[in-house]
Design an enzyme around this catalytic site. Structure first.
Site, short mmCIF file in Angstrom:
data_model
loop_
_atom_site.label_atom_id
_atom_site.label_comp_id
_atom_site.label_asym_id
_atom_site.label_seq_id
_atom_site.Cartn_x
_atom_site.Cartn_y
_atom_site.Cartn_z
N THR A 1 -3.91 11.43 -5.74
CA THR A 1 -5.02 10.73 -5.10
C THR A 1 -6.13 11.69 -4.67
O THR A 1 -7.30 11.44 -4.92
CB THR A 1 -4.51 9.94 -3.87
OG1 THR A 1 -3.50 9.02 -4.31
CG2 THR A 1 -5.62 9.18 -3.18
N HIS B 1 -8.87 4.41 -10.80
CA HIS B 1 -7.79 3.72 -10.10
C HIS B 1 -6.69 3.40 -11.10
O HIS B 1 -6.97 3.05 -12.25
CB HIS B 1 -8.30 2.40 -9.49
CG HIS B 1 -7.18 1.48 -9.09
ND1 HIS B 1 -6.55 1.60 -7.86
CD2 HIS B 1 -6.55 0.49 -9.75
CE1 HIS B 1 -5.58 0.69 -7.80
NE2 HIS B 1 -5.55 0.01 -8.93
N GLU C 1 -2.95 -7.12 -9.61
CA GLU C 1 -4.30 -6.61 -9.89
C GLU C 1 -4.84 -7.20 -11.19
O GLU C 1 -6.03 -7.54 -11.28
CB GLU C 1 -4.28 -5.07 -9.92
CG GLU C 1 -4.02 -4.48 -8.53
CD GLU C 1 -3.73 -2.98 -8.52
OE1 GLU C 1 -3.75 -2.34 -9.60
OE2 GLU C 1 -3.49 -2.45 -7.42
N ASN D 1 -12.92 9.83 -6.46
CA ASN D 1 -11.88 10.30 -7.40
C ASN D 1 -11.86 9.56 -8.73
O ASN D 1 -10.87 9.59 -9.46
CB ASN D 1 -10.52 10.35 -6.71
CG ASN D 1 -10.01 8.99 -6.26
OD1 ASN D 1 -10.65 7.98 -6.52
ND2 ASN D 1 -8.86 8.97 -5.61
N ARG E 1 -0.36 6.63 -13.74
CA ARG E 1 -0.57 7.39 -12.50
C ARG E 1 -0.50 8.89 -12.76
O ARG E 1 -1.27 9.67 -12.18
CB ARG E 1 0.51 7.03 -11.46
CG ARG E 1 0.47 5.60 -10.97
CD ARG E 1 -0.55 5.34 -9.92
NE ARG E 1 -0.30 6.03 -8.67
CZ ARG E 1 -1.03 5.85 -7.56
NH1 ARG E 1 -2.03 4.98 -7.56
NH2 ARG E 1 -0.76 6.51 -6.46
N LYS F 1 -14.07 3.92 -11.60
CA LYS F 1 -14.84 3.62 -10.40
C LYS F 1 -16.33 3.90 -10.63
O LYS F 1 -16.69 4.53 -11.64
CB LYS F 1 -14.27 4.45 -9.24
CG LYS F 1 -12.81 4.08 -8.90
CD LYS F 1 -12.28 4.92 -7.75
CE LYS F 1 -10.86 4.51 -7.38
NZ LYS F 1 -10.33 5.32 -6.23
N PHE G 1 -10.88 4.99 6.44
CA PHE G 1 -11.79 5.15 5.29
C PHE G 1 -12.07 3.83 4.57
O PHE G 1 -12.85 3.79 3.63
CB PHE G 1 -11.22 6.18 4.30
CG PHE G 1 -9.85 5.83 3.74
CD1 PHE G 1 -9.71 4.94 2.69
CD2 PHE G 1 -8.70 6.42 4.29
CE1 PHE G 1 -8.46 4.62 2.18
CE2 PHE G 1 -7.44 6.10 3.78
CZ PHE G 1 -7.32 5.20 2.72
N TYR H 1 -8.00 -3.95 -2.45
CA TYR H 1 -7.49 -2.90 -1.57
C TYR H 1 -6.90 -3.45 -0.27
O TYR H 1 -6.88 -2.75 0.74
CB TYR H 1 -8.62 -1.89 -1.25
CG TYR H 1 -8.87 -0.89 -2.36
CD1 TYR H 1 -7.84 -0.08 -2.86
CD2 TYR H 1 -10.15 -0.70 -2.89
CE1 TYR H 1 -8.07 0.87 -3.86
CE2 TYR H 1 -10.39 0.25 -3.90
CZ TYR H 1 -9.34 1.03 -4.37
OH TYR H 1 -9.58 1.97 -5.35
P1 DAT Z 1 -4.59 5.82 -5.18
O1 DAT Z 1 -6.00 5.47 -5.63
O2 DAT Z 1 -4.17 7.16 -5.74
O3 DAT Z 1 -3.59 4.72 -5.47
P2 DAT Z 1 -4.52 4.92 -2.43
O4 DAT Z 1 -4.10 3.60 -2.96
O5 DAT Z 1 -3.68 5.52 -1.34
O6 DAT Z 1 -4.63 6.01 -3.60
O7 DAT Z 1 -6.01 4.84 -1.88
C1 DAT Z 1 -6.98 4.12 -2.61
C2 DAT Z 1 -8.26 4.90 -2.65
O8 DAT Z 1 -8.76 5.07 -1.33
C3 DAT Z 1 -8.13 6.33 -3.19
O9 DAT Z 1 -8.17 6.38 -4.60
C4 DAT Z 1 -9.29 7.00 -2.58
C5 DAT Z 1 -9.40 6.33 -1.21
N1 DAT Z 1 -8.72 7.13 -0.21
C6 DAT Z 1 -7.38 7.27 -0.03
N2 DAT Z 1 -7.09 8.10 0.97
C7 DAT Z 1 -8.28 8.50 1.46
C8 DAT Z 1 -8.70 9.37 2.50
N3 DAT Z 1 -7.81 9.98 3.26
N4 DAT Z 1 -10.03 9.55 2.69
C9 DAT Z 1 -10.93 8.92 1.93
N5 DAT Z 1 -10.63 8.08 0.94
C10 DAT Z 1 -9.32 7.88 0.69
MG MG Z 2 -3.44 2.82 -4.72
#
Ligand code: DAT
Ligand code: MG
Length: 150
Positions: free
Chosen positions: A93, A117, A128, A114, A87, A11, A59, A51
């Site tokens: 996450t 991805h 993707e 974070n 993962r 990212k 968010f 996304y």
């Molecule tokens: P991951 O990236 O582990 O697959 P995700 O698909 O649930 O997680 O969410 C995508 C991204 O969105 C994640 O890397 C960071 C952001 N995100 C997720 N939950 C969040 C939250 N509660 N507050 C802020 N950003 C968040």
């Molecule tokens: Mg995800």
């Protein structure tokens, strides 16, 4: 399977913080095969597709703005259980819950920053990969594979 593929993306914060080499190194030395790689400054429209499952979350707008704030490194890695293993290598996450030794557990503190991805299922990985690499991926023999797999 050995030919499983996953979409891994560094990212904008990972790029800005100089973690590109470190993240690539972990996948490379683990034994995964790099089959696609590029630096992209993605548009909000493209990131909304990536996304799409999260549309409606509070968010979501901030996530799109952050992901469009600078270039990302888009990659496809192939190897045994690439999706699940990828993962695990990324960590949870929320970096506060990521184990030390994982990328997020070693380099991040905030869920909204974070640094990486990774696809969460084989089906989503294929979606993707098509979204980020419509031009297709490079075919080649990875000579290391005979030493990584039985
Ligand atoms: P991951 O990236 O582990 O697959 P995700 O698909 O649930 O997680 O969410 C995508 C991204 O969105 C994640 O890397 C960071 C952001 N995100 C997720 N939950 C969040 C939250 N509660 N507050 C802020 N950003 C968040
Ligand atoms: Mg995800």
């Amino acid at each position: 399977s050995v030919s499983e593929r996953t979409y891994i993306m560094i990212k904008p914060d990972g790029v800005q913080r100089g973690l590109v080499g470190e993240i690539i190194k972990r996948f490379e030395t683990r034994g995964f095969k790099l089959i696609a790689l590029k630096l992209v400054h993605a548009t909000p429209e493209h990131l909304e597709k990536h996304y799409a499952d999260l549309k409606g979350k509070g968010f979501f707008p901030g996530l799109i703005k952050y992901m469009a704030s600078g270039p990302v490194v888009a990659m496809v890695w192939q190897g045994l259980d690439a999706v699940k293993t990828g993962r695990v290598m990324l960590g949870a996450t929320n970096p506060l819950a990521s184990s030390p030794g994982t990328i997020r557990g070693d380099y991040a503190l905030s869920v909204g920053r974070n640094i990486c991805h990774g696809s969460d299922s084989v089906e989503n990985a294929e979606k993707e990969i098509s979204l980020w690499f419509p031009e297709g991926i490079v075919q080649y023999t990875h000579n290391q594979a005979i030493w990584v797999f039985e």
